[in-house]
Enzyme design. Structure first.
Site, PDB file in Angstrom:
ATOM      1  N   TYR A  33      -2.398  11.751  -1.814  1.00 35.43           N
ATOM      2  CA  TYR A  33      -0.974  11.792  -2.186  1.00 35.43           C
ATOM      3  C   TYR A  33      -0.582  13.105  -2.844  1.00 35.43           C
ATOM      4  CZ  TYR A  33      -1.562   6.875  -1.146  1.00 35.43           C
ATOM      5  OH  TYR A  33      -1.859   5.685  -0.521  1.00 35.43           O
ATOM      6  N   GLU A  80      -7.516  -1.831   2.958  1.00 36.10           N
ATOM      7  CA  GLU A  80      -6.839  -0.608   3.381  1.00 36.10           C
ATOM      8  C   GLU A  80      -6.874   0.441   2.274  1.00 36.10           C
ATOM      9  OE1 GLU A  80      -3.504  -2.822   6.220  1.00 36.10           O
ATOM     10  OE2 GLU A  80      -2.969  -2.285   4.159  1.00 36.10           O
ATOM     11  N   PRO A  81      -8.062   0.870   1.846  1.00 30.55           N
ATOM     12  CA  PRO A  81      -8.113   1.864   0.777  1.00 30.55           C
ATOM     13  C   PRO A  81      -7.590   3.215   1.261  1.00 30.55           C
ATOM     14  CG  PRO A  81     -10.311   1.522   1.687  1.00 30.55           C
ATOM     15  CD  PRO A  81      -9.402   0.511   2.351  1.00 30.55           C
ATOM     16  N   GLY A  82      -6.769   3.853   0.457  1.00 28.65           N
ATOM     17  CA  GLY A  82      -6.312   5.212   0.744  1.00 28.65           C
ATOM     18  C   GLY A  82      -6.867   6.131  -0.331  1.00 28.65           C
ATOM     19  N   ARG A  83      -6.244   6.052  -1.492  1.00 31.04           N
ATOM     20  CA  ARG A  83      -6.622   6.896  -2.619  1.00 31.04           C
ATOM     21  C   ARG A  83      -8.132   6.863  -2.903  1.00 31.04           C
ATOM     22  NH1 ARG A  83      -3.204   8.215  -6.630  1.00 31.04           N
ATOM     23  NH2 ARG A  83      -1.762   6.525  -6.126  1.00 31.04           N
ATOM     24  N   ASP A 102      15.528  23.284  -7.981  1.00 26.45           N
ATOM     25  CA  ASP A 102      16.049  21.932  -8.177  1.00 26.45           C
ATOM     26  C   ASP A 102      15.647  21.429  -9.559  1.00 26.45           C
ATOM     27  OD1 ASP A 102      16.469  19.094  -8.054  1.00 26.45           O
ATOM     28  OD2 ASP A 102      16.570  19.310  -5.877  1.00 26.45           O
ATOM     29  N   SER A 108      -0.644   0.644  -6.087  1.00 23.38           N
ATOM     30  CA  SER A 108      -1.604   1.743  -5.978  1.00 23.38           C
ATOM     31  C   SER A 108      -2.168   2.094  -7.347  1.00 23.38           C
ATOM     32  CB  SER A 108      -0.930   2.967  -5.350  1.00 23.38           C
ATOM     33  OG  SER A 108      -1.912   3.807  -4.778  1.00 23.38           O
ATOM     34  N   HIS A 157      -0.597  -6.134  -1.156  1.00 26.24           N
ATOM     35  CA  HIS A 157      -0.977  -4.866  -1.788  1.00 26.24           C
ATOM     36  C   HIS A 157      -0.773  -5.025  -3.286  1.00 26.24           C
ATOM     37  CE1 HIS A 157      -1.599  -0.692  -2.667  1.00 26.24           C
ATOM     38  NE2 HIS A 157      -1.701  -0.363  -1.400  1.00 26.24           N
ATOM     39  N   LYS A 213      -1.779   7.601   5.234  1.00 28.29           N
ATOM     40  CA  LYS A 213      -0.782   8.348   4.474  1.00 28.29           C
ATOM     41  C   LYS A 213      -1.358   9.056   3.252  1.00 28.29           C
ATOM     42  CE  LYS A 213       1.378   4.855   1.358  1.00 28.29           C
ATOM     43  NZ  LYS A 213       0.597   3.645   1.646  1.00 28.29           N
TER      44      LYS A 213
HETATM   45  C1  LIG Z   1      -0.197   2.997   0.865  1.00 28.08           C
HETATM   46  C2  LIG Z   1      -0.794   1.795   1.439  1.00 28.08           C
HETATM   47  C3  LIG Z   1      -2.168   1.563   1.331  1.00 28.08           C
HETATM   48  C4  LIG Z   1      -3.096   2.457   0.548  1.00 28.08           C
HETATM   49  O1  LIG Z   1      -2.900   2.332  -0.817  1.00 28.08           O
HETATM   50  P1  LIG Z   1      -3.885   3.054  -1.853  1.00 28.08           P
HETATM   51  O2  LIG Z   1      -3.290   2.712  -3.163  1.00 28.08           O
HETATM   52  O3  LIG Z   1      -3.877   4.506  -1.559  1.00 28.08           O
HETATM   53  O4  LIG Z   1      -5.233   2.463  -1.666  1.00 28.08           O
HETATM   54  C5  LIG Z   1      -2.690   0.454   1.968  1.00 28.08           C
HETATM   55  N1  LIG Z   1      -1.895  -0.407   2.657  1.00 28.08           N
HETATM   56  C6  LIG Z   1      -0.568  -0.217   2.772  1.00 28.08           C
HETATM   57  C7  LIG Z   1       0.225  -1.183   3.560  1.00 28.08           C
HETATM   58  C8  LIG Z   1       0.020   0.868   2.165  1.00 28.08           C
HETATM   59  O5  LIG Z   1       1.347   1.046   2.267  1.00 28.08           O
END
Ligand SMILES: *Cc1c(COP(=O)(O)O)cnc(C)c1O
Length: 386
Positions: A367, A270-273, A338, A198, A195, A67
């Site tokens: 994001y 689960e790194p995203g950012r 808006d 973030s 988690h 995401k």
């Molecule tokens: C959004 C999310 C992440 C990623 O989070 P970051 O803050 O971007 O690292 C990992 N695991 C789950 C379940 C999430 O919802």
């Protein structure tokens, strides 16, 4: 006394250099002209960040949270680096499958999944499904009796710029009932996850969460389960404006806490950012300016609906411009009609900003474009990959 790797009196912020996309690439792209807001991504930085993550936590395999930035080219880079992936929906799963990611490399970590989505994911070969309630255990098991379940627990989100606690995560008081439901359903409760929130700037959140996970592992074992996976989630921060603990500093805390788990336990994150933010600049433009009751306003061609939404919860980007005038407070809004589309209040920006000026946001690869909509007829930002 815990053998804490990071003592309270040691500096923990900004101890390591952080990277940003080289600004000269933005200038080169702009020489070709400008049509609409865009995100410029350097895949090399995604590769660097992935390797740095693994170096800091050698025991932890990253599963990229799709995401944060679902651009297929971003996913391909991470696939080639050998990460797995974390999803919340079947559209994210289809994207991964279309890029040749095996379903067994996918963690379905959304604690609230529709029956249709679980059926589809199970049919495609996804094995790992998160749960955080009695109902979700029963739902997943009724569709896929041999699913490998991992229990998401609630842990402190203190010091996270984008807290996630509350919406998801089993509270410790509810854990025994969930484990009992899993045992009654003959479910394979194979792991624990959490988690920390973030953009988490407090490394102790990981320590507390890993300790709680250890306690839940013990409860699972006592109930006759065979827990074998610890998923330490996302939340790893990047350098925007505020100082951050480097991934190496977080790694010291995490690595030490992980010693409580035997080697056979598989540890994932689960790194995203963390993996994608630093790789990109977000570029947009000033549509116009105005003075209203003595306050200066500027309107950008990308606002809350155009991808700059995390400022609504207090996240601050560094903002670069080509102007050099004295800094004065500005209200910054997006281009839609808006009234919620106000990005920043009283942000210090050059006094001489004008219609047509460019706005450059470094470290904005996560994001931003992922959130953008075409609300009110404004185009989605383009994603350009170097
Ligand atoms: C959004 C999310 C992440 C990623 O989070 P970051 O803050 O971007 O690292 C990992 N695991 C789950 C379940 C999430 O919802």
């Amino acid at each position: 006394m815990p053998r804490a790797a990071v003592q309270a009196n040691e500096p923990i912020f900004d101890t390591h250099p952080e990277v940003s996309l080289d600004f000269s690439h933005v200038k080169t792209v702009l020489k070709r002209g400008y049509e609409k807001p865009f995100l410029l991504i350097d895949p090399e930085i995604i590769r660097l960040k992935t390797r740095r993550f693994t170096r800091a936590m050698p025991r932890v395999k990253p599963y990229y949270a799709v995401k944060a930035n679902p651009d297929p080219r971003v996913v391909q880079v991470l696939r080639d680096e050998g990460t797995g992936f974390e999803i919340a929906s079947v559209a994210e799963l289809d994207l991964l499958l279309s890029l040749g990611v095996p379903a067994r490399e996918v963690l379905y970590s959304n604690p609230m999944k529709s029956r249709a989505y679980i059926e589809y994911a199970a049919h495609k070969g996804v094995e790992w499904f998160v749960v955080d309630s009695v109902e979700e255990v029963r739902k997943v098991v009724s569709i896929k009796p041999d699913a490998k379940l991992y229990l998401r627990i609630d842990t402190p989100n203190i010091g996270a710029d984008w807290p996630l606690a509350g919406k998801f995560g089993a509270h410790l008081v509810d854990v025994p009932e969930i484990i009992a439901a899993a045992a009654a359903a003959r479910a394979d409760m194979a792991g624990v996850t959490f988690h920390v929130g973030s953009q988490c700037r407090n490394p102790q959140n990981w320590r507390v969460a890993i300790e709680r996970s250890r306690a839940v592992f013990d409860q699972l074992i006592a109930a006759g389960m065979r827990p074998r996976m610890l998923n330490i989630g996302g939340g790893f921060p990047v350098r925007y404006v505020k100082p951050i603990p480097a991934i190496e500093v977080i790694g010291e805390v995490v690595n030490e806490a992980l010693e409580a788990f035997p080697e056979e336990v598989e540890v994932v994150a689960e790194p995203g950012r963390y993996l994608v933010s630093d790789a990109a600049y977000f570029v947009c433009r000033v549509v116009g300016t105005a003075t209203r009751a003595g306050r200066r306003w500027m309107y950008w061609d990308a606002g809350l609906f155009g991808g700059i939404i995390e400022t609504a919860e207090g996240l601050r980007y560094q903002i670069r411009t080509d102007r050099t005038g004295p800094m004065v407070p500005w209200c910054v809004a997006g281009p839609t009609c808006d009234s919620v589309d106000v990005i920043l209040q009283e942000e210090m920006l050059p006094e001489d900003m004008q219609e047509g000026d460019f706005i450059y946001l470094p470290n904005a690869g996560a994001y931003t474009t992922a959130y953008a909509s075409t609300f009110n007829g404004f185009p989605l930002p383009e994603v350009i990959v170097l």
